[in-house]
Scaffold this active site. Structure first.
Site, PDB file in Angstrom:
ATOM      1  CG  ASP A 152     -71.727  39.411 -45.772  1.00  0.00           C
ATOM      2  OD1 ASP A 152     -72.746  39.386 -46.488  1.00  0.00           O
ATOM      3  OD2 ASP A 152     -70.574  39.432 -46.230  1.00  0.00           O
ATOM      4  CD  GLU A 155     -77.253  35.620 -48.421  1.00  0.00           C
ATOM      5  OE1 GLU A 155     -77.197  36.840 -48.559  1.00  0.00           O
ATOM      6  OE2 GLU A 155     -76.307  34.926 -48.023  1.00  0.00           O
ATOM      7  CG  ASP A 275     -70.692  40.396 -52.637  1.00  0.00           C
ATOM      8  OD1 ASP A 275     -70.776  41.285 -51.772  1.00  0.00           O
ATOM      9  OD2 ASP A 275     -70.388  39.219 -52.368  1.00  0.00           O
TER      10      ASP A 275
END
Length: 629
Positions: A152, A155, A275
């Site tokens: 997770d 990015e 999310d």
């Protein structure tokens, strides 16, 4: 690389082992299928990667729990963020520094802040980093035998912006008291064309600097590569390194879920849409996201069922009902929520539990079909979930449609996506369609008709198209059990099946653990099914490649249901059955039934049609067969 289409449960907020145990037990009590239980950081010690909280997740009791769930075929997956806590007593950090694995800024590791506090980011373009990362995964797997990893925040996400330093005289948050507010002393660097490029992007929708809340774009990777050039492939490079590490542990097919993706990520990782909010709007968007990522080459994709962020004090019960009716057909199907969102496991409301039993019950019966689509995605790149225009390119009404979708070429999902609705208007491309939940219900669409379907709260409309052969099993609470049940075949001819009508389907089987899905390795079986109406006879038959694997598993076809046949046949139906070219001795045990099919009001054909069912066949999947009448 794709994986078996299991159902997964997660929440940020499973704060100790007892909560995790209760979740598994409550799914069992509610008789809702569940294969994989997840932890989102709650298992960590101070939110540090590759650690275990000794108080909330005591290792000895935790290993006992994992032994229990592994014993029934369940899996366990945890989250890993790329930020490595800067902590001199933390072994992962120590070994990372010793191996010089972190991204640099002006010759020193780039300083950032994420959940554990001050962090450095691994540089996955560096071969030494890949080796170090693999070693850390190996060490963690020895501590906790996880079945996959969820990468997770890759990015990369950073709570600070620019060139940052650790403040003097001020304590920054740590994993025991996390904060998303930047505590570092930072300056925004605009002196280089990489940090302040001439072309400005509208970052975050507010024209934020290009390096806002991520790595400064003038930071340096291995061999002098700038973050400006490498930013978009960070998650991709992490997925490759993680895949290599997991496959090296036991030689099995890895499971990886990644938030950040790039072209080619679908070979190494699954993806979810991040999310999202618990809103009807985001439920609708989840279909668009799923279809787009399938086209992008990431076939194993889905969204957080019931929504990640709650927008109300309590989750919306009706929304969760409708979301599981969609999410049960996501290629990657997982219920997940934020730490401050109310609990939304599917058993929390009896109404949602009923919808889950219906929708997930069908998913688990469809496991053979879904897994075969995974194989197709692996060898050809075809999406698992597809827009309707993929199968119906001449039906122009399909082009802009994103409220329905196909699973493979033959299965159409038409869900309710609006609050308070108990009907749904669905587009049916030309041809004959049969309701999968009630095979007697038939719709014949002449030119591509919009049809209003009843859809009470616990119902999702799923239809199978003509000319298909759908392999199914009997379902179960876990994949391990569902996979050992007898097979059935649903054969769909156009309504009133005329001379020359044909249907076709296929089936790929392996143990779900060999590193690559392929035929010819001795650990798989591939079957092509055919059906035809010719010279007054109906014939269903198979062609088998590498049948030994299926024979060793003992898999059999118990039932064949043939839909859309003309109802004017006379006399008693007596099937002829051949297995491997020889007459079967078990014909007398086969039960034959004929059921009248009905057309949905206003959507009928010209023929009276019926469904013929053959039960008690006991045909080995690994042997070629022919059934004729």
């Amino acid at each position: 690389m794709v994986y078996f289409p299991r159902f997964h449960q997660c929440k940020w907020g499973y704060y100790n082992l007892s909560v995790l145990e209760d979740v598994v037990e409550n799914y069992k009590k509610a008789k809702i299928p569940l294969d994989v239980i997840w932890n989102d950081a709650d298992h960590m010690d101070g939110l540090k990667d590759f650690t275990l909280n000794p108080i909330n997740y005591p290792r000895s009791k935790f290993l006992e729990f994992l032994d229990r769930i592994h014993g029934i075929g369940m899996k366990y997956i945890v989250i890993v963020d790329p930020g490595i806590a800067v902590n001199s007593s933390y072994g992962v950090y120590q070994r990372g520094m010793a191996n010089d694995v972190f991204i640099k800024y002006e010759g020193e590791p780039f300083v950032a802040q994420v959940w554990p506090g001050i962090v450095y980011f691994p540089d996955f373009l560096n071969p030494k980093t890949v080796s170090w990362w693999g070693d850390e995964i190996r060490r963690f797997h020895e501590l906790v035998p996880v079945d996959g990893l969820w990468i997770d925040m890759n990015e990369i996400s950073n709570f600070c912006t620019g060139k940052c330093k650790i403040p003097k005289g001020r304590k920054c948050p740590s994993g025991t008291e996390p904060s998303v507010s930047c505590c570092l002393d930072c300056t925004t660097n605009t002196s280089t064309r990489w940090d302040d490029p001439p072309y400005k992007i509208n970052a975050s929708g507010v024209e934020a600097p290009i390096g806002s809340r991520t790595i400064a774009t003038s930071a340096v990777h291995y061999n002098g590569v700038l973050e400006y050039d490498a930013h978009s492939i960070y998650g991709f490079s992490e997925a490759i390194a993680t895949h290599k590490a997991l496959q090296g542990l036991q030689g099995k097919r890895p499971f990886i879920l990644s938030r950040s993706t790039y072209v080619g990520s679908g070979k190494y990782a699954a993806h979810w849409s991040g999310d999202i909010r618990a809103t009807w709007e985001d439920l609708r968007y989840s279909i668009t996201t799923m279809l787009n990522f399938g086209i992008f080459g990431v076939p194993m994709v889905g969204s957080d069922i019931c929504g990640f962020f709650s927008v109300e004090t309590t989750p919306h019960e009706e929304l969760c009902n409708r979301w599981i009716e969609v999410g049960a057909f996501y290629p990657f199907s997982r219920d997940h929520a934020n730490f401050d969102s109310p609990r939304q496991e599917l058993y929390q409301w009896e109404s949602v539990a009923e919808s889950a039993r219906n929708a997930l019950g069908m998913r688990y019966k469809l496991l053979p079909y879904l897994y075969t689509l995974n194989y197709e995605a692996h060898i050809s790149g075809a999406p698992i979930a597809r827009p309707l225009f993929f199968s119906f390119p001449t039906c122009t009404e399909c082009y802009g449609l994103s409220t329905q979708f196909l699973i493979g070429s033959n299965l159409m999902i038409s869900p309710v996506l609006e609050q308070g609705k108990t009907q749904v208007t669905a587009l049916f491309p030309p041809g004959t369609w049969y309701s999968l939940f009630d095979l007697t219900q038939t719709i014949v669409s002449k030119d591509g008709n919009n049809v209003t379907l009843d859809a009470p709260l616990h119902v999702v409309n799923v239809h199978v198209y003509q000319n298909a052969i759908l392999p199914m099993q009997q379902g179960g609470m876990v994949t391990k059990d569902a996979r050992m049940t007898p097979f059935s075949l649903i054969v769909t001819f156009p309504a009133g099946a005329t001379e020359g009508s044909e249907a076709k389907g296929d089936l790929f089987l392996d143990d779900d653990e060999v590193p690559e899905m392929k035929v010819g390795n001795g650990y798989s079986t591939y079957v092509v099914f055919h059906a035809s109406v010719k010279e007054g006879k109906v014939k269903v038959w198979s062609e088998v490649q590498e049948g030994k694997f299926a024979l060793d598993k003992g898999w059999v076809i118990d039932t064949i249901q043939v839909l859309g046949l003309k109802s004017n046949r006379n006399g008693t139906l007596v099937p002829e059955i051949e297995i491997d070219g020889k007459p079967s001795m078990g014909v007398s045990k086969v039960q034959v039934s004929t059921t009248q099919q009905k057309y949905l009001s206003g959507q009928g054909g010209e023929e009276n049609i019926s469904m013929v069912g053959l039960t008690g066949l006991n045909i080995p999947v690994g042997k070629g067969f022919a059934v004729t009448w």
